[in-house]
Design an enzyme around this catalytic site. Structure first.
Site, PDB file in Angstrom:
ATOM      1  CE  LYS A 137      72.095  63.069  48.016  1.00 39.52           C
ATOM      2  NZ  LYS A 137      72.461  63.908  49.181  1.00 39.52           N
TER       3      LYS A 137
HETATM    4  C1  LIG Z   1      73.476  63.753  50.453  1.00 40.28           C
HETATM    5  C2  LIG Z   1      72.667  64.934  51.875  1.00 40.28           C
HETATM    6  C3  LIG Z   1      73.790  66.137  52.666  1.00 40.28           C
HETATM    7  C4  LIG Z   1      75.392  64.652  52.501  1.00 40.28           C
HETATM    8  O1  LIG Z   1      75.977  64.659  51.536  1.00 40.28           O
HETATM    9  P1  LIG Z   1      77.251  62.960  51.685  1.00 40.28           P
HETATM   10  O2  LIG Z   1      77.956  63.662  49.884  1.00 40.28           O
HETATM   11  O3  LIG Z   1      76.251  61.961  51.170  1.00 40.28           O
HETATM   12  O4  LIG Z   1      77.923  63.677  52.972  1.00 40.28           O
HETATM   13  C5  LIG Z   1      73.597  66.832  53.105  1.00 40.28           C
HETATM   14  N1  LIG Z   1      72.312  67.238  53.469  1.00 40.28           N
HETATM   15  C6  LIG Z   1      71.621  66.488  52.399  1.00 40.28           C
HETATM   16  C7  LIG Z   1      69.823  67.894  52.530  1.00 40.28           C
HETATM   17  C8  LIG Z   1      71.784  65.282  51.842  1.00 40.28           C
HETATM   18  O5  LIG Z   1      70.558  64.950  51.544  1.00 40.28           O
END
Ligand SMILES: *Cc1c(COP(=O)(O)O)cnc(C)c1O
Length: 378
Positions: free
Chosen positions: A188
């Site tokens: 991210k």
């Molecule tokens: C990455 C993501 C999540 C979940 O995050 P994690 O930390 O992997 O549990 C939720 N919503 C969206 C749109 C994402 O891209």
């Protein structure tokens, strides 16, 4: 050197430097390696001010953040939650965790975020919440969504997992909904390895989330639990990395914009490929480089191009598959635009969209390695 022996380019990798290392070592040497320790509060406070909200609660990941946000506003069995058709599965799976039903709505053209006109049509007396997702770093069109929510007395939870620091008409994502959630997964915009955050300016919701994430322990009576809670805590080690990442935000986001510019310039004569389309009201932070092949491109042709990229050592990934087409979700309602109910826009984007290497260290040479493969109009 043959093309095949060139170094493999992944779609994403974490950008970690000496500051992350320094803070991580500080946390490690302090002995506070679980979920107490000074970096937790520091990360929460600095993240809250980064978003322009009063409170931030650090949690174990972005999925836990969504689950807690839904629980905190009382979403449960019998309720419906409006979610975009084109999103990562966690936006929908967490609605099921809470015992409620997701309702999928179609996308806006190009940007792929939930179409407010479809949201309006999806509302029923059972609608309890709407979760706009700021997809691939581009904000959803919040004003009409907030207006619909206000008119019907519905909660808005922003899923900002992919858009740290992006702005909508000058407002930072995460500051517009009743609650907002973030992810700090390794790929991210900001990362802590695994991690998440729930942000809000509502003190009651903040308190409720802190309670639920820590086993629902009674704040006045230790080891007394009147409700079923969760262990959704973040560790101090993760928060230490998060503090460093947040301090480096300007640098990290500038790099992402630079990489996108590199693609746009190098692909200038490939007008049929669209990179990260955006709206005038948005100030996106490109999470991943998004390449949209021409309208009408089939999923098979897109996948064939991805296979060719792999042959020259370039990784890519398809746009999300629509959760509404997967076994656990196919029985739920979906709402498009106009008379014939379909998720036409979302399906089209899902078929012809792909993400390309979005690494800060990417060079013109790297992009030139991919560009010839896009010559053929697929
Ligand atoms: C990455 C993501 C999540 C979940 O995050 P994690 O930390 O992997 O549990 C939720 N919503 C969206 C749109 C994402 O891209």
């Amino acid at each position: 050197m043959t093309e095949r022996s060139l170094p493999f380019l992944p779609v994403a990798e974490p950008d970690l430097g000496p500051l992350e290392e320094q803070y991580l070592l500080e946390a490690f040497r302090s002995g506070w390696i679980s979920s107490l320790g000074e970096f937790i509060g520091r990360f929460e406070q600095s993240f809250a001010s980064f978003c322009g909200v009063e409170h931030a609660v650090a949690v174990s990941n972005g999925t836990a953040a969504l689950h807690l946000a839904l629980l905190a506003v009382g979403v449960g069995p019998g309720d419906e939650v409006v979610v975009p058709a084109l999103t990562f599965v966690a936006t929908a799976s967490t609605v099921l965790y809470a015992g409620a039903e997701p309702v999928f709505v179609d996308s806006e053209s190009g940007i792929g975020t939930m179409d407010p006109r479809a949201v309006e049509r999806a509302i029923t007396p059972r609608t309890k919440a709407i979760i706009p997702v700021h997809l691939y770093g581009h904000p959803a069109d919040m004003d009409p969504i907030l207006a619909i929510a206000q008119k019907h007395g519905i909660t808005v939870i922003e899923d900002a997992a992919e858009a740290h620091g992006a702005k909508y008409k000058g407002r930072t994502v995460g500051s517009m909904g009743h609650l907002s959630t973030f992810s700090f997964y390794g790929n991210k915009i900001l990362t802590t390895g695994e991690g998440g955050m729930v942000v809000t300016s509502d003190a009651n919701l903040d308190e409720r989330i802190r309670y639920l994430k820590d086993h629902a322990m009674d704040p006045t009576r230790r080891y007394w639990h009147s409700e079923v809670g969760y262990n959704y805590r973040m560790t101090n080690l993760q928060a230490a990395i998060g503090c460093a990442q947040l301090e480096r935000f300007e640098e990290l986001s500038a790099r992402r914009k630079h990489v996108l510019d590199l693609y746009r310039k190098t692909f200038a004569d490939r007008a049929h490929i669209q990179f990260n389309p955006s709206r005038t009201w948005a100030t996106p932070i490109p999470w991943l480089v998004c390449a949209l092949l021409p309208e009408g491109t089939s999923r098979a042709n897109r996948d064939a191009l991805m296979a060719k990229l792999k042959m020259v050592g370039v990784d890519s990934r398809p746009y999300f598959h629509l959760p509404s087409g997967m076994p656990p979700y196919e029985k739920f309602r979906f709402v498009g635009l106009g008379g014939s109910e379909s998720l036409r826009m979302a399906e089209d984007l899902s078929a012809r969209g792909m993400n390309l290497p979005s690494l800060g260290r990417l060079t013109v040479g790297d992009v030139l390695r991919m560009q010839p493969l896009f010559l053929e109009r697929t």
